[in-house]
Scaffold this motif. Structure first.
Motif, short mmCIF file in Angstrom:
data_model
loop_
_atom_site.label_atom_id
_atom_site.label_comp_id
_atom_site.label_asym_id
_atom_site.label_seq_id
_atom_site.Cartn_x
_atom_site.Cartn_y
_atom_site.Cartn_z
N GLU A 1 -7.76 -14.56 -57.36
CA GLU A 1 -8.05 -15.85 -56.74
C GLU A 1 -8.28 -15.66 -55.25
N GLU A 2 -9.18 -16.48 -54.68
CA GLU A 2 -9.42 -16.43 -53.25
C GLU A 2 -8.22 -16.98 -52.51
N SER A 3 -7.93 -16.42 -51.32
CA SER A 3 -6.80 -16.90 -50.53
C SER A 3 -7.09 -18.28 -49.98
N GLU A 4 -6.02 -19.06 -49.70
CA GLU A 4 -6.18 -20.40 -49.15
C GLU A 4 -6.62 -20.32 -47.70
N PRO A 5 -7.30 -21.37 -47.19
CA PRO A 5 -7.70 -21.38 -45.78
C PRO A 5 -6.49 -21.26 -44.86
N TYR A 6 -6.70 -20.59 -43.75
CA TYR A 6 -5.65 -20.44 -42.75
C TYR A 6 -5.28 -21.81 -42.19
N PHE A 7 -3.99 -22.09 -42.10
CA PHE A 7 -3.54 -23.40 -41.63
C PHE A 7 -2.35 -23.20 -40.70
N ASN A 8 -2.50 -23.63 -39.45
CA ASN A 8 -1.47 -23.44 -38.44
C ASN A 8 -0.76 -24.76 -38.18
N LEU A 9 0.41 -24.93 -38.76
CA LEU A 9 1.18 -26.17 -38.62
C LEU A 9 1.54 -26.44 -37.17
N ASP A 10 1.99 -25.42 -36.46
CA ASP A 10 2.43 -25.58 -35.07
C ASP A 10 1.28 -25.98 -34.15
N TYR A 11 0.07 -25.57 -34.50
CA TYR A 11 -1.10 -25.93 -33.70
C TYR A 11 -1.24 -27.44 -33.61
N TYR A 12 -1.17 -28.12 -34.74
CA TYR A 12 -1.32 -29.57 -34.77
C TYR A 12 -0.08 -30.27 -34.22
N LYS A 13 1.09 -29.77 -34.56
CA LYS A 13 2.34 -30.38 -34.07
C LYS A 13 2.40 -30.38 -32.55
N SER A 14 1.87 -29.35 -31.91
CA SER A 14 1.93 -29.26 -30.45
C SER A 14 1.20 -30.41 -29.78
N TYR A 15 0.12 -30.88 -30.38
CA TYR A 15 -0.63 -31.99 -29.80
C TYR A 15 0.11 -33.32 -29.94
N ALA A 16 1.04 -33.40 -30.89
CA ALA A 16 1.79 -34.64 -31.14
C ALA A 16 3.13 -34.67 -30.40
N ALA A 17 3.30 -33.81 -29.42
CA ALA A 17 4.59 -33.66 -28.75
C ALA A 17 5.07 -34.92 -28.03
N LEU A 18 4.14 -35.81 -27.68
CA LEU A 18 4.52 -37.04 -26.96
C LEU A 18 4.65 -38.24 -27.88
N TRP A 19 4.47 -38.04 -29.16
CA TRP A 19 4.65 -39.13 -30.11
C TRP A 19 6.13 -39.49 -30.22
N PRO A 20 6.46 -40.71 -30.65
CA PRO A 20 7.85 -41.03 -30.96
C PRO A 20 8.40 -40.05 -31.99
N GLU A 21 9.69 -39.78 -31.89
CA GLU A 21 10.32 -38.74 -32.71
C GLU A 21 10.10 -38.97 -34.21
N GLN A 22 10.28 -40.22 -34.66
CA GLN A 22 10.11 -40.50 -36.08
C GLN A 22 8.69 -40.19 -36.53
N ALA A 23 7.72 -40.54 -35.70
CA ALA A 23 6.32 -40.28 -36.05
C ALA A 23 6.06 -38.78 -36.14
N GLN A 24 6.66 -38.01 -35.24
CA GLN A 24 6.50 -36.55 -35.30
C GLN A 24 7.06 -35.98 -36.60
N GLU A 25 8.21 -36.52 -37.02
CA GLU A 25 8.83 -36.03 -38.26
C GLU A 25 7.95 -36.34 -39.47
N VAL A 26 7.41 -37.55 -39.52
CA VAL A 26 6.53 -37.92 -40.62
C VAL A 26 5.25 -37.08 -40.59
N PHE A 27 4.74 -36.85 -39.39
CA PHE A 27 3.53 -36.04 -39.23
C PHE A 27 3.74 -34.62 -39.78
N GLU A 28 4.89 -34.05 -39.47
CA GLU A 28 5.18 -32.70 -39.96
C GLU A 28 5.22 -32.67 -41.49
N LYS A 29 5.83 -33.68 -42.08
CA LYS A 29 5.87 -33.76 -43.55
C LYS A 29 4.46 -33.90 -44.12
#
Length: 263
Positions: free
Chosen positions: A44-72
């Protein structure tokens, strides 16, 4: 003649192979670029590369609850949905907040953060009486940026306490259906030399602080309400209302962009 054609085709094939090899070696490794696969043709072909921390870093100023939901949501490769709700003060697709915000969010978060808008032409009391917040709930947003129709309430000379009761009703009804939703309050555009309006905004900010609701006060980047320069950022309309102009929406949307996308 046949030999010449074969020779020409051979040269073209070599050029194509060389260009293809160069393109393969220099292609951009973005957070969504595929991983180099070492699988055999039968694997099987490998899945596309996905960097969770890359996207989370841009949401650093969001309210805490929103950041938690975003990570999920990111973990499950689901979209995080932002809903912009307000009066006609937030503008429309041609001149307003939604179009520039859509563009910058898509540029940074790819398809993992979306934003829509709902414009309501009425007061907060109308909004509650009409159960219009059900349209908000139907969108199933993860975060709501809410401009609570304040200039309409101001025009009808509402006491701020009534506006606050209505805001609370909307938030409570929404959270009953969407327990993880995050609300953010913000005022409409700044006005020159207003008396009641700034006090109403201040009261809403105090309410937000008391209820632990984020209040994004974009007036911080506008000229002071007592400074005539503020009139360069909005237009007076014929029906005794006003709306931000291109400069005003630029100020406003840039402020929101900095809140939604951390440097």
């Amino acid at each position: 003649m046949k030999a010449a054609i074969i020779s020409t085709l051979s040269i073209v094939l070599v050029v194509v192979l060389v260009i293809g090899n160069i393109h393969w070696n220099i292609r951009d490794e973005s957070p969504l670029s595929p991983i180099h696969s070492t699988n055999t043709p039968n694997e099987e072909e490998s899945e596309p590369y996905f960097n969770l921390d890359y996207y989370k870093s841009y949401a650093a100023l969001w309210p805490e609850q929103a950041q938690e939901v975003f990570e999920k949501k990111l973990t499950d490769k689901q979209r995080f949905r932002i809903l912009l709700v307000g009066s006609d003060a937030i503008g429309d697709q041609d001149l307003g907040l939604i179009t520039p915000l859509k563009e910058v969010l898509a540029n940074k978060y790819d398809q993992y953060v979306t934003i829509e808008s709902i414009v309501y032409d009425g007061t907060t009391s109308d909004y509650v009486k009409d159960d219009a917040y059900e349209d908000l709930i139907d969108k199933k947003p993860d975060m709501v940026i809410f401009e609570p129709f304040l200039l309409h309430d101001n025009k009808e000379k509402f006491d701020t306490s009534q506006t606050l009761v209505n805001i609370n009703t909307v938030i409570k009804a929404t959270k009953k259906e969407l327990s993880d939703v995050t609300f953010i309050l913000m005022p409409a555009h700044q006005l020159y030399n207003a008396n009641l309006y700034p006090m109403q905004v201040s009261d809403i900010q105090k309410y937000a602080e008391a209820q632990d609701i984020p209040f994004w006060n974009h007036w911080e980047v506008w000229p002071d309400g007592k400074d005539e320069k503020v009139k360069d950022y909005y237009e007076e309309l014929d029906d005794n209302t006003s709306i931000a102009n291109e400069q005003g929406f630029e100020l406003w949307s840039n402020y929101l962009t900095k809140k939604l996308i951390a440097d």
